[in-house]
Scaffold this active site. Structure first.
Site, PDB file in Angstrom:
ATOM      1  N   LYS A 221       5.652   4.930 -10.025  1.00 47.36           N
ATOM      2  CA  LYS A 221       4.328   4.727  -9.440  1.00 47.36           C
ATOM      3  C   LYS A 221       3.299   4.413 -10.528  1.00 47.36           C
ATOM      4  CE  LYS A 221       5.459   7.742  -5.558  1.00 47.36           C
ATOM      5  NZ  LYS A 221       5.413   9.150  -5.086  1.00 47.36           N
TER       6      LYS A 221
ATOM      7  N   GLU B 262       0.816  -1.219   0.000  1.00 45.31           N
ATOM      8  CA  GLU B 262       0.000   0.000   0.000  1.00 45.31           C
ATOM      9  C   GLU B 262       0.844   1.261   0.000  1.00 45.31           C
ATOM     10  OE1 GLU B 262      -2.811   1.625  -0.868  1.00 45.31           O
ATOM     11  OE2 GLU B 262      -3.867   0.066   0.218  1.00 45.31           O
TER      12      GLU B 262
ATOM     13  N   GLY C 285       6.007  11.132   3.532  1.00 46.24           N
ATOM     14  CA  GLY C 285       6.193  11.477   4.943  1.00 46.24           C
ATOM     15  C   GLY C 285       6.284  10.220   5.792  1.00 46.24           C
TER      16      GLY C 285
END
Lengths: 452, 452
Positions: B207, B131, B323
Site C-alpha cells: 500500500k 480506490e 471488509g
C-alpha cells in the site's frame, strides 16, 4: 466541449486572499499543472471591482478587468472566488450558458441556491465543481459525490466552522466563558470583529445545506437548516460535559430521518401510514460528543466531517477548513479536474510517473529516534553515549535516566535518549557505534518518532 | 469510447467476499446507480475459477464463466477483485487493450507493477481506478489524484493495516505482549492463521508503494519500500511509549527526502553539489506517535492516512480499511465514475437533486438529550421529572443527582438527565413540560448528544 488546441483558458472572478493565491499557483506552477491536465492552463483574465487597488506583485495588472460579464464568455473554465450571491450567481450562469466549466468556492451562493447552478450545468453539459465551498482544503465534496457514488450515505456529522471550534476548544481547555473565549479568538485573528456569522451558526448552516444536497441528492437550501449557534453554551455546560466524558462541538448534521411511526413506541405510531415518509433533516447546533469519537479530537481551527454510509461504514475527513492557501489548493484541484475533462473528453487523471523522482533508500529519510539503552551505572557513561551521538552529528533533544535492577555483573541503569531530526543513516550508524561501547550492556529498543 | 446506446456493460473478475458484494450492489441498486451514471449498468458476466462452487443466491449462475479471457473483451468496464498478480495483470492489460476501463482492488498487483497498468491505460486512453486498493473504503486515492492535483504533497503517513493496528492497540490498552495480542487477534478473526503478511509489514509495504506512486507521480514498487514489521515491538516499548506521551503505530511513510547536504551540519555537507538531489523515500516500520497527533486516535481495525501538502496543509482520511462491504463501496464508486466518463464523454458527476427526498424540520430528527435541571431538594421530585419524560414516551438512560448550594427559597438540587434516542419534537416538548413543573426552579441546560 473539447479544447480547440493549445491551452485551456481560465478566467478568475475575484482577487482577494484566495484569488491571489489561485493566480499565484496558476502562474508559478504552470509546468506541473500542464503535466497533470495534459495541456497548459492559460489565465486569460481576473475580474475585479476596482483595477486600481494595489495588489500582490504576482498579479500582472494587464490581466485585470472590471468587465466580468465579458470575461466569463472568453474562458473554458471560470473560477469564482468573489463570494456573495450576486453578481456571482449571474456571472456563473452566464459562464455555464457560454459552455464554460465552473469552479466556485462560494458557500453562501451554493447554500442559498446551489441546485439552480447544478441544474444549469447539467442542462448545458458542463462541469460545476466546488471542493473549496465546504470545509476549505479538505477533499470532501469529491469523495461524497464520487467515491461514495455506489453507496448510500445515511448521516453526515461535521465540524465545519473553525472559529466556533476554536472558541469551544478554548472554553474546554481554559475554563473561559464564551464571551472571554470569543474575545480571545478575535485578538488572535481566529474570529472576525463581527462574529455573528460564525457564533450564530450561519456559516455552518450554509455548509450543512451544501453537504446535505450532495449526500442525499436532494435540494436543501440554507433556510431548510435548523440553526442554533453557540451563544447559549456556558462554562458550566463545558464543565458538565467534561464530567460526563464528552466535549461540546458545534455540529452540522444531515441525516435520513426515520419515519415518526417507528418512534417512541406509541401504539398509534407503529407501522401506520407514515412508515414510508423517509426524508432528510439538516441541523446545526452545539452538541455533546463522546471523548472517544473521532470528532472529539478535532481541535482549534481544524475542520472534520464524519460520514456514515451503508456499505462503507464510518469515514472521517479532516483538515484545514479555511485560509488562503488551503482554499486555493482545493480550487486548483477542481480546475485541474475540469480542465482535464475538457482535454481528454472523458477520462480520469493521468497516472503517476511523469515526475520520476529518484527513489532513495531509508538512509536518506530524516526522522527522530528514541533509543533505550541499558548501561553500567557509573559516572561518565552518559558522557560517552552523548559523545557517540555527537560524533555522527546527531543532536540529542532529551535524555531520561533511571536505575534498573542490578544485573549479574553489577549496578546498571537505563538511559532513554530522544534525538532531534537527523538522517536515518546517521541515526542507525550512531546506534551501531553505541552498541559497541564497553559501558553499554544492551540496546533495548530503537524506535523512530513520527508526526511530532 | 462512448457507449453505443443503452447500458454500460460491466464484467466482474472474481466472486469472493468482495466480488459477491459488488455483484449484489450492481444487481439490487440498479435504479440508484443508473441515476448516478446516466445509463444502466449491466453485469454481463462474472469470471470464476470453478463455476460449480456454491455461491450466494444473489449471484445468478447464468452469469458465471470460467473464460475470463473472453469476458474482458465483452465489457465497457472490467472490475477485478480476484487478487494476486497473475492472471489478474494479464486480464487487465487485455481489457485495456480492448478499450475497456478498469477498476481494481488489487493491492498486490498495483504494489508490484502498478505503473505498467497505468501506462497501458494512458496509452489506450482508458481509465484505471483503484480506490479500494489502499485503505479499503476510505476515499483516499481519488482525493490524492484529483483534489490535490493543484497542490504538492510533501509527506504521507498512514495506518494502512488494520490487523497490526488492532494488535498494537491491544498491547497498549491491556499490557499484553506481542504474541498474546496476535493470538487474541487471531481468535477474534482480526488476524489470519498465518499473520506474516500483516505483522511483517508486507501488506503495508504494498500500500505504501501505491500511495507513494500517486502522491509523488513517481514509479515506486514494493521492492523500493524499506520494511520493518511489528515483531520487535515489546510490552516494554509500549510501556515506555505511554510514559513519554506516545503510542506505537505501524506507519507507512512516503515523503520527499531533503538533500543529504542539508543534514547534520557537517561542513562538507553544506550546500554541496548534492543539494538538488530531492527524491522520495518510502518506509514501513513501527513508530512512536505523539498522543495529540490525529493518527494516535485511530483505534482497532480502522485505517487512516495523514497527508501533508504545501498549500492544503495537514489532511487526514479515516475509515474502515478492509471488509467485504466497505471494499465493495469503494469499487462501486469507481465503477460509477468510469461508467459516467463513458456516458458523458468528459463531465463530472451529475448533481444532487434526483432523489428529491422530503426535507423535514428538526422535530423529525432522532437524537438524545442531556438536560440539567435545578429542582427543589425534597422527596418525589425525581419521580415527577421522570413522569414528565415518560408521558412523552421519552426513555431515560441515566440520571445523576447532586446537591446545589441552597437558594433564597430553600434547599435545592441539580439533576442531570440523559435520554435514550427519541424524536426531537418529543424531547423538546418534554423539556417544556418540565420547565412548567412547580418543583423545577430552572432548566439550566439542554444539549443534544451526538455520535454515541
Amino acid at each position: 466541449m473539447a479544447v480547440p488546441d493549445g491551452a485551456v483558458r481560465v478566467a478568475l472572478l475575484g482577487c482577494g486572499v484566495v484569488g491571489t493565491e489561485v493566480a499565484r499557483l496558476l502562474l508559478t506552477q504552470g509546468d506541473d499543472l500542464a503535466a497533470r491536465v495534459g495541456a497548459r492552463l492559460e489565465l486569460v483574465g481576473i475580474a475585479v471591482r476596482d483595477a486600481s487597488v494595489p495588489r500582490d506583485p504576482v498579479v500582472d495588472p494587464a490581466l485585470l478587468t472590471t468587465d466580468a460579464e465579458d470575461l466569463v464568455t472568453r474562458a473554458d473554465v471560470v473560477v469564482e472566488v468573489m463570494g456573495g450571491i450576486e453578481p456571482a450567481r449571474g456571472l456563473l450562469l452566464r459562464a455555464i450558458a457560454s459552455g464554460a466549466a465552473v469552479v466556485t468556492a462560494n458557500k453562501a451562493l451554493l447554500g442559498a441556491d446551489g441546485p439552480t447552478l447544478y441544474a444549469a450545468a447539467d442542462a448545458a453539459g458542463v462541469d460545476v465543481y466546488f471542493e473549496a465551498a465546504v470545509a476549505g482544503a479538505i477533499p470532501l465534496v469529491r469523495p461524497v459525490r464520487e467515491s461514495l457514488a455506489g453507496d448510500r450515505v445515511t448521516r453526515v456529522l461535521g465540524i465545519v466552522n473553525g472559529t466556533t471550534n476554536y472558541v469551544l476548544d478554548q472554553m474546554t481547555t481554559t475554563g473561559l466563558d464564551l464571551d472571554q473565549a470569543v474575545k480571545q479568538a478575535q485578538e488572535l485573528g481566529y474570529a472576525e470583529a463581527n462574529p455573528t456569522a460564525d457564533v450564530e451558526g450561519y456559516d455552518a448552516a450554509a455548509k450543512a445545506a451544501i453537504l446535505a444536497s450532495l449526500a442525499f441528492h436532494t435540494r436543501v437550501a440554507v433556510d431548510d437548516v435548523h440553526r442554533e449557534g453557540i451563544l447559549a453554551v456556558t462554562a458550566e455546560d463545558v464543565a458538565w460535559a467534561q464530567r460526563t466524558g464528552h466535549v461540546i462541538k458545534l455540529l452540522a448534521i444531515a441525516e435520513l430521518a426515520r419515519p415518526a411511526a417507528a418512534d417512541e413506541g406509541t401504539a398509534e405510531g407503529r407501522g401506520g401510514e407514515d412508515a414510508g415518509r423517509r426524508g432528510v433533516v439538516v441541523r446545526v447546533h452545539p452538541a455533546l460528543v463522546p471523548l472517544d469519537h473521532p470528532l472529539a479530537g478535532v481541535h482549534g481551527a481544524f475542520n472534520a466531517v464524519f460520514v456514515e454510509a451503508e456499505s462503507a461504514g464510518e469515514l472521517m475527513f479532516y483538515g484545514r477548513g479555511a485560509g488562503g492557501a488551503p482554499t486555493a489548493s482545493a480550487v486548483l484541484g477542481d480546475v485541474v479536474t475540469v480542465a482535464r475533462h475538457r482535454v481528454t473528453g472523458g477520462k480520469g487523471p493521468v497516472e503517476s510517473s511523469y515526475a520520476e523522482l529518484p527513489v532513495h533508500g531509508v538512509g536518506e529519510a530524516r526522522t527522530r529516534y528514541q533509543v533505550l539503552l541499558r548501561v553500567e551505572d557509573r559516572p561518565g557513561v552518559l558522557a560517552q553515549v552523548a559523545q557517540a551521538f555527537a560524533a555522527r552529528g546527531v543532536s540529542i533533544e532529551a535524555v531520561r535516566q533511571g536505575v534498573a535492577a542490578a544485573g549479574d555483573d553489577g549496578a546498571q541503569a537505563d538511559i532513554l535518549v530522544v534525538t532531534h531530526q537527523a538522517r536515518d543513516a546517521a541515526l542507525s550508524a550512531t546506534v551501531a557505534d553505541i552498541a559497541g561501547l564497553p559501558v553499554v550492556r544492551s540496546v533495548m529498543s530503537v524506535l523512530r518518532v513520527e508526526g511530532a
